[in-house]
Design a protein around this motif. Sequence first.
Motif, short mmCIF file in Angstrom:
data_model
loop_
_atom_site.label_atom_id
_atom_site.label_comp_id
_atom_site.label_asym_id
_atom_site.label_seq_id
_atom_site.Cartn_x
_atom_site.Cartn_y
_atom_site.Cartn_z
N UNK A 244 -8.80 6.47 12.41
CA UNK A 244 -7.97 5.37 11.91
C UNK A 244 -8.20 5.03 10.45
N UNK A 245 -9.40 5.31 9.94
CA UNK A 245 -9.73 4.94 8.57
C UNK A 245 -8.88 5.68 7.54
N UNK A 246 -8.31 6.82 7.93
CA UNK A 246 -7.51 7.61 6.99
C UNK A 246 -6.21 6.91 6.61
N UNK A 247 -5.81 5.88 7.36
CA UNK A 247 -4.56 5.19 7.06
C UNK A 247 -4.72 4.10 6.00
N UNK A 248 -5.93 3.77 5.64
CA UNK A 248 -6.16 2.56 4.84
C UNK A 248 -5.94 2.78 3.34
N UNK A 249 -6.05 4.00 2.90
CA UNK A 249 -5.69 4.33 1.52
C UNK A 249 -4.19 4.61 1.49
N UNK A 250 -3.41 3.70 0.92
CA UNK A 250 -1.96 3.81 0.98
C UNK A 250 -1.36 4.63 -0.18
N UNK A 251 -2.21 5.24 -0.99
CA UNK A 251 -1.68 6.15 -2.00
C UNK A 251 -1.17 7.41 -1.33
N UNK A 259 2.19 0.22 -0.47
CA UNK A 259 2.28 -1.24 -0.35
C UNK A 259 2.26 -1.93 -1.71
N UNK A 260 1.37 -1.52 -2.59
CA UNK A 260 1.28 -2.19 -3.88
C UNK A 260 2.49 -1.93 -4.78
N UNK A 261 3.22 -0.85 -4.51
CA UNK A 261 4.41 -0.55 -5.30
C UNK A 261 5.65 -1.29 -4.82
N UNK A 262 5.53 -2.03 -3.74
CA UNK A 262 6.68 -2.80 -3.24
C UNK A 262 7.10 -3.85 -4.27
N UNK A 263 8.41 -4.14 -4.34
CA UNK A 263 8.95 -5.15 -5.26
C UNK A 263 9.84 -6.12 -4.47
#
Length: 269
Positions: A244-251, A259-263
Amino acid sequence: MLKISLVQFTPEFGAPAKNLQHIAGLLNGVETDIILLPELCTTGYSFLNQAEALTASEGLDGESIAFFKQLANEHKAMVIAGFAERDGEKVYNSALIALPGGELKVYRKTHLFFREKVCFSEGNSGFFIVDHPLKDCKVGIMICNDWRYPEAARSLTLLGADIIACPSNLVSNVWGIGMAARALENKVYVAVANRCGTETRQMDDGSTQSLTFTGGSVLYNFTGEPIEQADKTEQHVITLEIDPLLTRDKFFNAYNDLLNDRRPKFYLG
């Protein structure tokens, strides 16, 4: 690492004791950390009206709930199972989340499908995350038709889900497109436990309604690709090991973070 088991089977309508016995048999000897069962797996699906659904429903002190609590303790696993939940004079299409140790949570289906609208009340639990008590894993739950609304999976992702678990009674062949997209666009695992078989009911006007469920229970990788998928008719448990830890880096490349690129200021609805 974490093991997740998807249970695909054919519940018998109106026979909860037999269905629970069937589930126990399928899971005999299975070692896993998460058990995911289909939508309305204790009762069957094809209710005709609210009164019928309410009669078949149970509160959190019901026999099915006791069974799932015991299952969670015996397997030391999180158990996610669809059931008809009674709350006063209302009945919800719900998913029970039973944790080893006895803790219970309930998700109520947000987006009702087809005749569910005349049988169930609209879910009011909202979306939430459940931390696995024995593993570093955050699980979000949606039920069947919730997949058609990207906001559901995105809400669970924003809350921190590593896995989205989806108890289902799917009757179409298009859901695979959407479920895979939910995994890809959120970089999460999406686990779908669908039932198989056909239910035929006689309607009040004398006509019949026959629903054939499409099986194909599947675990999608966070790339949107199926890791393993059942066929349309087999009664089967798929058990897979994932991280499950592989999903946490959203790059998904050196520059783009999902997620951080959302506007959001430019989004409608």
